[in-house]
Design a protein around this motif. Structure first.
Motif, PDB file in Angstrom:
ATOM      1  N   ASP A 155      31.762 -12.336   7.490  1.00 53.92           N
ATOM      2  CA  ASP A 155      31.218 -11.029   7.819  1.00 53.92           C
ATOM      3  C   ASP A 155      31.664 -10.651   9.225  1.00 53.92           C
ATOM      4  O   ASP A 155      32.430 -11.382   9.863  1.00 53.92           O
ATOM      5  N   THR A 156      31.191  -9.525   9.710  1.00 56.77           N
ATOM      6  CA  THR A 156      31.642  -9.018  11.010  1.00 56.77           C
ATOM      7  C   THR A 156      31.161  -9.885  12.173  1.00 56.77           C
ATOM      8  O   THR A 156      31.700  -9.784  13.279  1.00 56.77           O
ATOM      9  N   LEU A 157      30.154 -10.726  11.942  1.00 54.79           N
ATOM     10  CA  LEU A 157      29.625 -11.575  13.007  1.00 54.79           C
ATOM     11  C   LEU A 157      30.153 -13.003  12.944  1.00 54.79           C
ATOM     12  O   LEU A 157      29.718 -13.854  13.729  1.00 54.79           O
ATOM     13  N   MET A 158      31.073 -13.272  12.037  1.00 58.12           N
ATOM     14  CA  MET A 158      31.531 -14.650  11.825  1.00 58.12           C
ATOM     15  C   MET A 158      32.073 -15.277  13.104  1.00 58.12           C
ATOM     16  O   MET A 158      31.669 -16.386  13.485  1.00 58.12           O
ATOM     17  N   ILE A 159      32.997 -14.594  13.783  1.00 55.01           N
ATOM     18  CA  ILE A 159      33.608 -15.158  14.990  1.00 55.01           C
ATOM     19  C   ILE A 159      32.559 -15.356  16.079  1.00 55.01           C
ATOM     20  O   ILE A 159      32.495 -16.412  16.722  1.00 55.01           O
ATOM     21  N   GLU A 160      31.711 -14.360  16.273  1.00 58.97           N
ATOM     22  CA  GLU A 160      30.670 -14.463  17.294  1.00 58.97           C
ATOM     23  C   GLU A 160      29.718 -15.618  16.985  1.00 58.97           C
ATOM     24  O   GLU A 160      29.338 -16.384  17.879  1.00 58.97           O
ATOM     25  N   ASN A 161      29.342 -15.746  15.718  1.00 58.16           N
ATOM     26  CA  ASN A 161      28.411 -16.805  15.333  1.00 58.16           C
ATOM     27  C   ASN A 161      29.015 -18.193  15.519  1.00 58.16           C
ATOM     28  O   ASN A 161      28.329 -19.130  15.941  1.00 58.16           O
ATOM     29  N   ILE A 162      30.294 -18.339  15.201  1.00 51.89           N
ATOM     30  CA  ILE A 162      30.949 -19.632  15.408  1.00 51.89           C
ATOM     31  C   ILE A 162      30.967 -19.976  16.893  1.00 51.89           C
ATOM     32  O   ILE A 162      30.723 -21.121  17.288  1.00 51.89           O
ATOM     33  N   GLY A 163      31.226 -18.992  17.729  1.00 51.59           N
ATOM     34  CA  GLY A 163      31.205 -19.220  19.167  1.00 51.59           C
ATOM     35  C   GLY A 163      29.826 -19.623  19.657  1.00 51.59           C
ATOM     36  O   GLY A 163      29.678 -20.568  20.446  1.00 51.59           O
ATOM     37  N   LEU A 164      28.787 -18.940  19.178  1.00 50.96           N
ATOM     38  CA  LEU A 164      27.422 -19.282  19.565  1.00 50.96           C
ATOM     39  C   LEU A 164      27.065 -20.696  19.122  1.00 50.96           C
ATOM     40  O   LEU A 164      26.438 -21.459  19.861  1.00 50.96           O
ATOM     41  N   CYS A 165      27.482 -21.017  17.921  1.00 48.14           N
ATOM     42  CA  CYS A 165      27.172 -22.329  17.378  1.00 48.14           C
ATOM     43  C   CYS A 165      27.829 -23.449  18.181  1.00 48.14           C
ATOM     44  O   CYS A 165      27.227 -24.505  18.406  1.00 48.14           O
ATOM     45  N   CYS A 166      29.054 -23.209  18.635  1.00 45.87           N
ATOM     46  CA  CYS A 166      29.808 -24.238  19.349  1.00 45.87           C
ATOM     47  C   CYS A 166      29.643 -24.155  20.863  1.00 45.87           C
ATOM     48  O   CYS A 166      30.228 -24.971  21.592  1.00 45.87           O
ATOM     49  N   GLY A 167      28.888 -23.169  21.336  1.00 41.65           N
ATOM     50  CA  GLY A 167      28.707 -23.019  22.776  1.00 41.65           C
ATOM     51  C   GLY A 167      29.967 -22.603  23.495  1.00 41.65           C
ATOM     52  O   GLY A 167      30.202 -22.990  24.641  1.00 41.65           O
ATOM     53  N   GLN A 168      30.790 -21.806  22.831  1.00 38.52           N
ATOM     54  CA  GLN A 168      32.060 -21.356  23.406  1.00 38.52           C
ATOM     55  C   GLN A 168      32.251 -19.878  23.112  1.00 38.52           C
ATOM     56  O   GLN A 168      32.039 -19.427  21.985  1.00 38.52           O
ATOM     57  N   GLU A 169      32.652 -19.130  24.127  1.00 35.50           N
ATOM     58  CA  GLU A 169      32.993 -17.734  23.876  1.00 35.50           C
ATOM     59  C   GLU A 169      34.346 -17.684  23.179  1.00 35.50           C
ATOM     60  O   GLU A 169      35.350 -18.158  23.706  1.00 35.50           O
ATOM     61  N   ILE A 170      34.363 -17.120  21.982  1.00 35.05           N
ATOM     62  CA  ILE A 170      35.596 -17.045  21.211  1.00 35.05           C
ATOM     63  C   ILE A 170      36.007 -15.583  21.115  1.00 35.05           C
ATOM     64  O   ILE A 170      35.278 -14.761  20.553  1.00 35.05           O
ATOM     65  N   ARG A 171      37.154 -15.296  21.646  1.00 32.11           N
ATOM     66  CA  ARG A 171      37.662 -13.929  21.629  1.00 32.11           C
ATOM     67  C   ARG A 171      38.459 -13.696  20.343  1.00 32.11           C
ATOM     68  O   ARG A 171      39.417 -14.427  20.070  1.00 32.11           O
ATOM     69  N   GLN A 221      22.074 -23.090  -2.495  1.00 28.61           N
ATOM     70  CA  GLN A 221      21.127 -24.093  -2.013  1.00 28.61           C
ATOM     71  C   GLN A 221      21.330 -24.489  -0.550  1.00 28.61           C
ATOM     72  O   GLN A 221      20.573 -25.287  -0.020  1.00 28.61           O
ATOM     73  N   ILE A 222      22.363 -23.920   0.098  1.00 29.78           N
ATOM     74  CA  ILE A 222      22.591 -24.273   1.500  1.00 29.78           C
ATOM     75  C   ILE A 222      21.998 -23.217   2.429  1.00 29.78           C
ATOM     76  O   ILE A 222      21.680 -22.105   2.008  1.00 29.78           O
ATOM     77  N   GLN A 223      21.862 -23.585   3.697  1.00 35.39           N
ATOM     78  CA  GLN A 223      21.402 -22.661   4.726  1.00 35.39           C
ATOM     79  C   GLN A 223      22.596 -22.175   5.523  1.00 35.39           C
ATOM     80  O   GLN A 223      23.284 -22.964   6.186  1.00 35.39           O
ATOM     81  N   PHE A 224      22.867 -20.876   5.455  1.00 39.50           N
ATOM     82  CA  PHE A 224      23.945 -20.307   6.255  1.00 39.50           C
ATOM     83  C   PHE A 224      23.470 -20.064   7.679  1.00 39.50           C
ATOM     84  O   PHE A 224      22.275 -19.920   7.944  1.00 39.50           O
ATOM     85  N   TYR A 225      24.430 -19.999   8.571  1.00 39.21           N
ATOM     86  CA  TYR A 225      24.132 -19.719   9.978  1.00 39.21           C
ATOM     87  C   TYR A 225      23.756 -18.246  10.146  1.00 39.21           C
ATOM     88  O   TYR A 225      24.487 -17.362   9.728  1.00 39.21           O
ATOM     89  N   TYR A 226      22.640 -18.014  10.771  1.00 34.47           N
ATOM     90  CA  TYR A 226      22.261 -16.650  11.140  1.00 34.47           C
ATOM     91  C   TYR A 226      21.865 -16.565  12.602  1.00 34.47           C
ATOM     92  O   TYR A 226      22.340 -15.731  13.343  1.00 34.47           O
ATOM     93  N   GLU A 227      20.949 -17.447  13.016  1.00 33.50           N
ATOM     94  CA  GLU A 227      20.481 -17.450  14.394  1.00 33.50           C
ATOM     95  C   GLU A 227      20.640 -18.859  14.963  1.00 33.50           C
ATOM     96  O   GLU A 227      20.439 -19.847  14.252  1.00 33.50           O
ATOM     97  N   PRO A 228      20.960 -18.976  16.262  1.00 30.31           N
ATOM     98  CA  PRO A 228      21.155 -20.302  16.860  1.00 30.31           C
ATOM     99  C   PRO A 228      19.955 -21.222  16.675  1.00 30.31           C
ATOM    100  O   PRO A 228      20.106 -22.411  16.486  1.00 30.31           O
TER     101      PRO A 228
END
Length: 216
Positions: free
Chosen positions: A139-155, A204-211
């Motif tokens: 989705d449109t937040l995929m890149i931002e969410n991956i960055g939040l999850c990994c603690g890295q700003e991903i451009r 049955q899995i939990q997707f990433y939404y909030e940190p």
């Protein structure tokens, strides 16, 4: 992975974060090209799971609706490996008939682009057992969410519109198959049934939404 032949897929391949703690698993047709290019631009590097993977602390997996992924994957397979550059999508659409439809919907799994997503996840779990996995939707937040999850700003990278003949054919074939699925619900039911294990897994899995919902 023995279910289908590989066309460009590197088994157990993905990218590793700059701090080497995170591993992104590449699954064909799951925004893998775009996401790989983005992560490479942000300091990640190619990595194949193996002997030097013991320090990986966390894995990232992007999943896609199984029917949408199959349509995209089979369109890529047909345009790249069946038609080739000398036989465009226009000819395919003109010559499409009951026999070609039966072959298409009876075969379904033709290569790594259409192999069920659970096969890739099973490989991941076998290679790095007990490592927590976070799942993301496209989705449109995929890149931002991956960055939040990994603690890295991903451009995110800017992707030029691909107007090559190859991609034109892929889009034309994918659009045609989508129309066939809408016109004949029994065809869609066949695809859903073939990839039911993917749907069961996704449900049955939990997707990433909030940190706060994640063990990142």
């Amino acid at each position: 992975m023995q279910e289908a032949i590989r066309h460009g897929y590197h088994e157990n391949g993905g990218l590793r974060s700059p701090d080497k703690k995170h591993f992104y698993l590449g699954i064909p047709k799951n925004a893998s090209t775009y996401l790989s290019n983005t992560l490479l631009t942000n300091g990640w590097h190619y990595h194949t799971l193996g002997d030097d993977s013991d320090k990986i602390e966390h894995a990232l997996v992007v999943l896609k609706d199984p029917v949408d992924r199959w349509v995209s994957g089979v369109a890529t397979y047909i345009s790249s490996w069946i038609l080739g550059p000398a036989y465009g999508s226009d000819h395919f659409l003109q010559h499409y008939n009951e026999l070609s439809e039966r072959l298409l919907f009876e075969t379904m799994i033709v290569d790594d682009h259409t192999t069920p997503q659970v096969r890739f996840v099973e490989q991941l779990e076998a290679m790095i057992p007990n490592v927590p996995v976070t799942y993301f939707k496209i989705d449109t937040l995929m890149i931002e969410n991956i960055g939040l999850c990994c603690g890295q700003e991903i451009r995110p990278v800017t992707v030029d519109a691909n107007v090559s003949e190859d991609h034109y054919d892929q889009r034309a074939i994918a659009d045609f198959i989508k129309k066939r699925l809408l016109a004949d619900f029994t065809l869609r039911a066949k695809v859903v049934a073939r990839f039911q294990e993917d749907y069961d897994f996704i449900n049955q899995i939990q997707f990433y939404y909030e940190p706060r919902q994640l063990n990142c």
